[in-house]
Design a protein around this motif. Sequence first.
Motif, PDB file in Angstrom:
ATOM      1  N   LEU A   9      40.236 126.801 -50.867  1.00  0.00           N
ATOM      2  CA  LEU A   9      41.621 126.705 -50.386  1.00  0.00           C
ATOM      3  C   LEU A   9      41.874 125.336 -49.770  1.00  0.00           C
ATOM      4  O   LEU A   9      42.943 124.760 -49.933  1.00  0.00           O
ATOM      5  CB  LEU A   9      41.914 127.808 -49.366  1.00  0.00           C
ATOM      6  N   TYR A  23      56.681 115.242 -54.873  1.00  0.00           N
ATOM      7  CA  TYR A  23      56.594 116.292 -55.895  1.00  0.00           C
ATOM      8  C   TYR A  23      57.889 116.458 -56.698  1.00  0.00           C
ATOM      9  O   TYR A  23      57.870 116.610 -57.920  1.00  0.00           O
ATOM     10  CB  TYR A  23      56.195 117.629 -55.260  1.00  0.00           C
ATOM     11  N   GLY A  62      55.563 128.898 -54.156  1.00  0.00           N
ATOM     12  CA  GLY A  62      56.879 128.293 -54.435  1.00  0.00           C
ATOM     13  C   GLY A  62      56.946 126.799 -54.194  1.00  0.00           C
ATOM     14  O   GLY A  62      57.925 126.160 -54.582  1.00  0.00           O
ATOM     15  N   GLY A  63      55.936 126.228 -53.543  1.00  0.00           N
ATOM     16  CA  GLY A  63      55.880 124.775 -53.383  1.00  0.00           C
ATOM     17  C   GLY A  63      57.097 124.220 -52.658  1.00  0.00           C
ATOM     18  O   GLY A  63      57.472 124.682 -51.571  1.00  0.00           O
ATOM     19  N   ASP A  84      53.600 130.163 -49.689  1.00  0.00           N
ATOM     20  CA  ASP A  84      52.775 129.077 -50.227  1.00  0.00           C
ATOM     21  C   ASP A  84      51.683 128.695 -49.231  1.00  0.00           C
ATOM     22  O   ASP A  84      51.832 128.840 -48.019  1.00  0.00           O
ATOM     23  CB  ASP A  84      53.655 127.852 -50.545  1.00  0.00           C
ATOM     24  N   THR A  86      50.509 125.583 -48.798  1.00  0.00           N
ATOM     25  CA  THR A  86      50.522 124.178 -48.358  1.00  0.00           C
ATOM     26  C   THR A  86      51.760 123.848 -47.525  1.00  0.00           C
ATOM     27  O   THR A  86      52.862 123.707 -48.074  1.00  0.00           O
ATOM     28  CB  THR A  86      50.475 123.251 -49.604  1.00  0.00           C
ATOM     29  N   MET A  89      54.213 121.187 -48.709  1.00  0.00           N
ATOM     30  CA  MET A  89      55.051 121.562 -49.856  1.00  0.00           C
ATOM     31  C   MET A  89      56.235 122.397 -49.375  1.00  0.00           C
ATOM     32  O   MET A  89      57.393 122.064 -49.634  1.00  0.00           O
ATOM     33  CB  MET A  89      54.236 122.358 -50.892  1.00  0.00           C
ATOM     34  N   GLY A 111      50.802 131.132 -46.511  1.00  0.00           N
ATOM     35  CA  GLY A 111      49.779 132.144 -46.765  1.00  0.00           C
ATOM     36  C   GLY A 111      49.071 131.922 -48.083  1.00  0.00           C
ATOM     37  O   GLY A 111      49.535 131.163 -48.937  1.00  0.00           O
ATOM     38  N   ASP A 112      47.939 132.614 -48.214  1.00  0.00           N
ATOM     39  CA  ASP A 112      47.115 132.573 -49.427  1.00  0.00           C
ATOM     40  C   ASP A 112      47.494 133.761 -50.305  1.00  0.00           C
ATOM     41  O   ASP A 112      47.513 134.910 -49.827  1.00  0.00           O
ATOM     42  CB  ASP A 112      45.644 132.655 -48.986  1.00  0.00           C
ATOM     43  N   ASN A 133      51.426 126.745 -62.858  1.00  0.00           N
ATOM     44  CA  ASN A 133      50.023 126.595 -62.423  1.00  0.00           C
ATOM     45  C   ASN A 133      49.641 127.366 -61.173  1.00  0.00           C
ATOM     46  O   ASN A 133      48.532 127.209 -60.689  1.00  0.00           O
ATOM     47  CB  ASN A 133      49.649 125.118 -62.158  1.00  0.00           C
ATOM     48  N   VAL A 134      50.542 128.178 -60.616  1.00  0.00           N
ATOM     49  CA  VAL A 134      50.174 128.863 -59.373  1.00  0.00           C
ATOM     50  C   VAL A 134      49.007 129.820 -59.626  1.00  0.00           C
ATOM     51  O   VAL A 134      47.987 129.779 -58.928  1.00  0.00           O
ATOM     52  CB  VAL A 134      51.396 129.621 -58.796  1.00  0.00           C
ATOM     53  N   PHE A 137      45.412 128.478 -59.805  1.00  0.00           N
ATOM     54  CA  PHE A 137      44.639 128.026 -58.652  1.00  0.00           C
ATOM     55  C   PHE A 137      44.021 129.146 -57.822  1.00  0.00           C
ATOM     56  O   PHE A 137      43.190 128.876 -56.959  1.00  0.00           O
ATOM     57  CB  PHE A 137      45.521 127.167 -57.733  1.00  0.00           C
TER      58      PHE A 137
END
Length: 285
Positions: A9, A23, A62-63, A84, A86, A89, A111-112, A133-134, A137
């Motif tokens: 993570l 981004y 959702g970045g 998300d 990050t 982001m 959150g993860d 790409n979510v 990962f």
Amino acid sequence: MTDGPVATLDEIRSYFNGKADAYDDVDAQPYWVLSDELLWSALTEYVLPRLPEDFRFLDAGGGTGRWSHRFATARPDATGVLYDLTPAMFGHARAKAERYGYADRLACREGDLGRVGEELAGEGFDLIFNFHNVLGFVDSPTDVIKQLAGLLNPGGLLVSFVPSRWHAAWFNLTLGQTAEAGRNLEGRGRFTDTMPDMHLFTPEQLRAMNEDAGLRVDLTTGFPVLLYPGYQETQISGSTRSLAELLGDRAAFDEVFALERGLLGTADAVGRGNNLFVLASRPAR
Ligand SMILES: C[S@@+](CC[C@H](N)C(=O)[O-])C[C@H]1O[C@@H](n2cnc3c(N)ncnc32)[C@H](O)[C@@H]1O
């Protein structure tokens, strides 16, 4: 099967922390404009008409909120959660929501996705989507799909837009990377040597994952199928010259869009898609 950790993570968070401020520059790359217009067109045709008034959505991974923004501005009755890993982001998603006046309708949560079921327990969504790409990962895409399915209201929709194994292998071969192409065919890999590894998918694998989660698969497609990105399109700015020349011309862009749009629901073309699009639904009780 591709389940199993691809990166920690911390590695993923640190990669996206470094990308966050620039981004949204992808919105200026002609290839991704084409891809995004096709995605929005698919959502407009297959997803929006099936949503109830005042629908509630979850933008998983959702970045910077590029897709929450589309839904929140197209449907002022909608409310949503962007979830998300990050902070850098989703900080941009929050700022966008303030700037465009829908901050009261979009909550941004850190959150993860590996824990999304428990983190959002008790909440119900009419639409959950994970784009670009979510699912690639997370440690276990199978488990995350199950957790997301458990957060759907009866009749709710889960839409995934994920990288294809076949496309990744083609892309790496164009760069002379044969060993990497071999890994791609086994469901792992990446497009640049600075990004974390990802899971890569096939249409059949996506169908099985959604069905195993108790969902009905309503549509599997993939796009763009006629044009693929070059190395420049794996960066956040810059464009492959031939793509910029073709798609930078408005009339040609419209023609390419029409050709791609005509193939959108064509089962024969699915495997040629750069990204794969799967629409699944939770049976209504
Ligand atoms: C390529 S970006 C896509 C962002 C957005 N969905 C879009 O289409 O513009 C992938 C996003 O997934 C998030 N992500 C990756 N792994 C995650 C995880 N385990 N839990 C939650 N979010 C995650 C990253 O932080 C990043 O914002």
